[in-house]
Each structure stands twice: as C-alpha cells, then as structure tokens.
Design an enzyme around this catalytic site. Sequence first.
Site, mmCIF file in Angstrom:
data_model
loop_
_atom_site.group_PDB
_atom_site.id
_atom_site.type_symbol
_atom_site.label_atom_id
_atom_site.label_comp_id
_atom_site.label_asym_id
_atom_site.label_seq_id
_atom_site.Cartn_x
_atom_site.Cartn_y
_atom_site.Cartn_z
ATOM 1 N N CYS A 34 0.819 -1.219 0.000
ATOM 2 C CA CYS A 34 0.000 0.000 0.000
ATOM 3 C C CYS A 34 0.850 1.265 0.000
ATOM 4 C CB CYS A 34 -0.949 0.000 1.189
ATOM 5 S SG CYS A 34 -0.113 0.099 2.768
ATOM 6 N N ASP A 36 2.434 2.613 2.573
ATOM 7 C CA ASP A 36 2.504 3.320 3.856
ATOM 8 C C ASP A 36 3.896 3.178 4.463
ATOM 9 O OD1 ASP A 36 -0.173 3.911 3.611
ATOM 10 O OD2 ASP A 36 -0.849 2.385 5.021
ATOM 11 N N CYS A 59 -2.220 6.486 4.288
ATOM 12 C CA CYS A 59 -3.650 6.789 4.281
ATOM 13 C C CYS A 59 -4.104 7.295 5.655
ATOM 14 C CB CYS A 59 -4.423 5.534 3.903
ATOM 15 S SG CYS A 59 -4.306 4.230 5.150
ATOM 16 N N CYS A 103 -2.733 -1.372 8.774
ATOM 17 C CA CYS A 103 -2.184 -0.091 9.252
ATOM 18 C C CYS A 103 -1.862 -0.166 10.736
ATOM 19 C CB CYS A 103 -3.181 1.039 8.999
ATOM 20 S SG CYS A 103 -3.545 1.312 7.252
#
Length: 138
Positions: A34, A36, A59, A103
Amino acid sequence: MLYSEKVMDHFKNPRNVGEIEDADGVGEVGNPVCGDIMKMYLKIENDVIVDCKFKTFGCGSAIATSSMATELIKGKTVQEALELSNKAVVEALDGLPARKIHCSVLAEEAIKAALVDYYNKNGLELPPEIKDFKPHED
C-alpha cells in the site's frame, strides 16, 4: 467506508507528529503493497517512554493508528510498550475496516522497531518480545 469518530479525530488532528532530534530509539517500517511508511521516535528515561513522535506517509488509517499508538505508549514503561498489540490500537480507535487492519500492524511494528533500536544503542539484551523481531512484508 465508515470510520469511527476516533479514527477521524486522530486523522484530522493527529497527536505527537514530528521528530525527536536526540531520540533514544527510532524505528521505520513500511508496507510495500500500500506504500505506507511509518517512522517512530522514542525518548526514554528510567525505562519510561517520556515522549514519542511519529511521521507517517500513508492513508488516513495509517495516520490515525500512528497517532493512537503514540498516545497509548506515552508515559508507559518500555515493557508496557513491548506488549502493545495492533488489536489494542484498533480497539482504542473503536475499530477499523478489515482492509485497513494492516495499518495498525504497522503502528505496532514501528514501536517495536524503535525499541529494538533503543536496546541496540544501549548495548542491552533484547527482551523475548522483540528478540526475533522482523517487520512483516505483505
């Protein structure tokens, strides 16, 4: 996709953003899937995390989990921080959508990576919780 009020609050008003110049431990982890990236800075005195800051590129969920994770370990002992799980971070945020759970794993791993750095910098033996720590790759 619905986010809890706490997730939105920590996303819009993240706590503890920034760097600590003379940090006692710094950890950086990323998720190549992703994109991150989280960097965690810890200031530790007498085995207590007296300050922590983070910088997250990612995000809203990544920012919210970083913010909440720092709030959960600030003022806690190193041992308590070692025991922080991504599940505890998610619960403190009143939940996350399933596809955003990774996350919270990153937030937990950023703290562990910073603690590994702290132990290594001080020539201390790694405790069992992080002895074999390796950030996971999706």
